[in-house]
Motif scaffolding. Structure first.
Motif, short mmCIF file in Angstrom:
data_model
loop_
_atom_site.label_atom_id
_atom_site.label_comp_id
_atom_site.label_asym_id
_atom_site.label_seq_id
_atom_site.Cartn_x
_atom_site.Cartn_y
_atom_site.Cartn_z
N GLY A 160 0.36 -1.08 -0.32
CA GLY A 160 -0.23 0.08 -0.24
C GLY A 160 1.03 0.78 -0.10
N ALA A 161 1.57 1.23 0.73
CA ALA A 161 3.22 2.16 1.01
C ALA A 161 3.28 2.56 -0.66
CB ALA A 161 3.87 2.12 2.17
N PHE A 164 -7.18 -4.43 9.51
CA PHE A 164 -7.88 -4.27 10.94
C PHE A 164 -9.23 -4.12 10.84
CE2 PHE A 164 -10.80 -1.88 14.05
CZ PHE A 164 -9.44 -2.61 15.47
N THR A 165 -9.89 -3.76 9.54
CA THR A 165 -11.12 -4.18 9.75
C THR A 165 -11.81 -5.48 9.41
OG1 THR A 165 -11.73 -2.35 8.90
CG2 THR A 165 -13.19 -3.75 8.61
N VAL A 166 -10.34 -5.99 8.41
CA VAL A 166 -10.35 -7.53 8.23
C VAL A 166 -10.93 -8.81 9.73
CG1 VAL A 166 -10.14 -9.88 7.23
CG2 VAL A 166 -10.72 -6.86 5.99
N GLY A 175 -0.92 5.84 2.72
CA GLY A 175 -1.28 4.28 1.40
C GLY A 175 -0.52 3.32 3.02
N ALA A 176 0.24 3.32 3.61
CA ALA A 176 0.25 1.96 5.03
C ALA A 176 -0.77 2.16 5.99
CB ALA A 176 1.87 2.59 5.33
N GLY A 177 -1.28 3.59 6.72
CA GLY A 177 -2.54 4.31 6.70
C GLY A 177 -3.32 3.45 6.53
N VAL A 178 -3.89 3.75 5.42
CA VAL A 178 -4.99 3.00 4.69
C VAL A 178 -4.82 0.91 4.78
CG1 VAL A 178 -6.43 2.55 2.42
CG2 VAL A 178 -5.71 4.15 3.37
N ALA A 179 -3.61 0.59 4.58
CA ALA A 179 -4.02 -0.39 4.89
C ALA A 179 -4.18 -0.98 5.86
CB ALA A 179 -2.35 -1.17 4.58
#
Length: 398
Positions: free
Chosen positions: A147-148, A173-175, A164-168
């Protein structure tokens, strides 16, 4: 967990009301994750292609997103079926998905910025959502780096790489949190089923112990009275008929107690146990001495267990001529003066061991053994005024 998801494929067409609680949570969790992925893809495509002047780019973006997300959903379902195991990975679903995602990403880079950003977001969301369910830290690290790199290279800004790293991390975490919650619910359901099975096993054990205690004594009484009646009958003694009537009475009493045991209503009464022990032992020609008036009320039922089992063993395994039942210094003692060597009434006998196991949770102890060449004593330590006081004392001592 894996079994739960696999079995879910058999009940997915059933109505919601027909599903169990775990099946509902399973279905809700998986369908929610699918819905979030598809909603995110639709939002990104609408935002990225709304201002695009190129119909070709828009068509490629929409078509590629549809194929990629379909394959991503298929791979995600395979990973969920694998969870919580880490391998072997479902390559039949993951490999085609990753190849299509790579081709789609390469094609999207050639288009304008809006479509390019939408393609990047669609590919990244599918990869993170589909592979993020694998409970492996190496996979999580690879998705975060991916992602980054993807965001950083597409925008050309270090801050974009951090974003990108934060979104990843957020996607992972959600999954993972959703699957973890599903695991917890499944384990709780399994624990509840195990608890129910354990309760049934404990009730069966209680019933078997009660049957052993009650029916063993009654049958011993019937045996002793029958032998006495037979001896009297051989002598032509008129008392034989009276003894047989007593046998019949004991048989009826045994039947009544068996019915009470089956209903779960029977409670042990110390006074009845002592009277029954006195009558039974005297019928067998054994002298009885009782001095148990000081047994605390709270220990009456437990003391009844001990008296019943000890007297039954005296009749079955001893050559006793006298038995004494005394309570002194918080100890109930049942002593007889004639235990046969090597008898089944040993300290490790099944009946005594069962009483020992029943007394232990109440804070009481049971010991049995020879106290001389011919004597045998069963000793039950009954501290305090009852089971509750003994528990409090042990807690204070701890």
């Amino acid at each position: 967990m894996g079994a739960s998801v696999t079995s879910g494929r058999r009940w997915r067409w059933r109505r919601w009301e027909e599903l169990s609680e775990v099946e509902r949570v399973d279905l809700y969790t998986r369908q929610s994750l699918y819905l979030i992925l598809w909603s995110f893809v639709v939002f990104v495509l609408v935002s990225g292609t709304s201002e695009s002047a190129s119909s070709t780019g828009t068509a490629v973006a929409l078509g590629g997103a549809l194929v990629t997300t379909v394959l991503g959903t298929r791979a995600m379902r395979a990973v969920f079926a694998l969870h919580p195991a880490t391998g072997p990975l479902p390559r039949a679903e993951l490999v085609p998905f990753l190849l299509v995602a790579a081709v789609y990403l390469a094609a999207g880079v050639a288009f304008e910025d809006g479509i390019q950003g939408a393609v990047v977001m669609v590919v990244f969301a599918n990869v993170a959502w589909a592979v993020g369910g694998v409970p492996d830290n190496r996979v999580s690290a690879a998705i975060t780096v991916f992602g980054a790199a993807l965001f950083g290279l597409s925008v050309g800004n270090p801050l974009a790489a951090a974003a990108g790293a934060g979104v990843a991390v957020f996607f992972l975490f959600t999954v993972r949190a959703s699957l973890w919650l599903l695991d917890v619910v499944t384990e709780l359901d399994q624990a509840r089923n195990a608890q129910s099975a354990l309760a049934v096993a404990e009730e069966r054990l209680r019933f078997s112990r009660d049957v052993h205690d009650v029916m063993g004594r009654r049958l011993s009484t019937i045996a002793v009275q029958s032998e006495l009646a037979a001896t009297l009958a051989e002598r032509g003694d008129e008392r034989a008929a009276a003894r047989m009537l007593e046998v019949r009475g004991v048989a009826h009493e045994a039947l009544r107690e068996a019915r009470e045991l089956a209903r779960g209503y029977r409670a042990t009464d110390l006074a009845q146990e002592l009277e029954g022990a006195r009558s039974l032992l005297r019928s067998a020609g054994i002298e009885v001495h009782l001095a148990v008036d000081d047994v605390p009320r709270g220990w009456h039922e437990a003391a009844g267990w001990v008296v019943r089992e000890a007297v039954t063993n005296v009749l079955r395994h001893s050559t006793a001529r006298s038995v004494s039942l005394t309570f002194e210094s918080e100890e109930l003692r049942v002593h007889n003066d004639g235990v046969a060597v090597g008898s089944a009434g040993s300290a490790t006998g099944t009946g005594l061991q069962g009483i020992r196991e029943r007394l232990a949770p109440l804070g009481a102890r049971l010991e049995a053994g020879s106290d001389g060449e011919h004597g045998w004593t069963v000793t039950a330590s009954l501290p305090g005024s009852g089971p509750l006081s003994s528990r409090r004392a042990s807690q204070v001592g701890a």
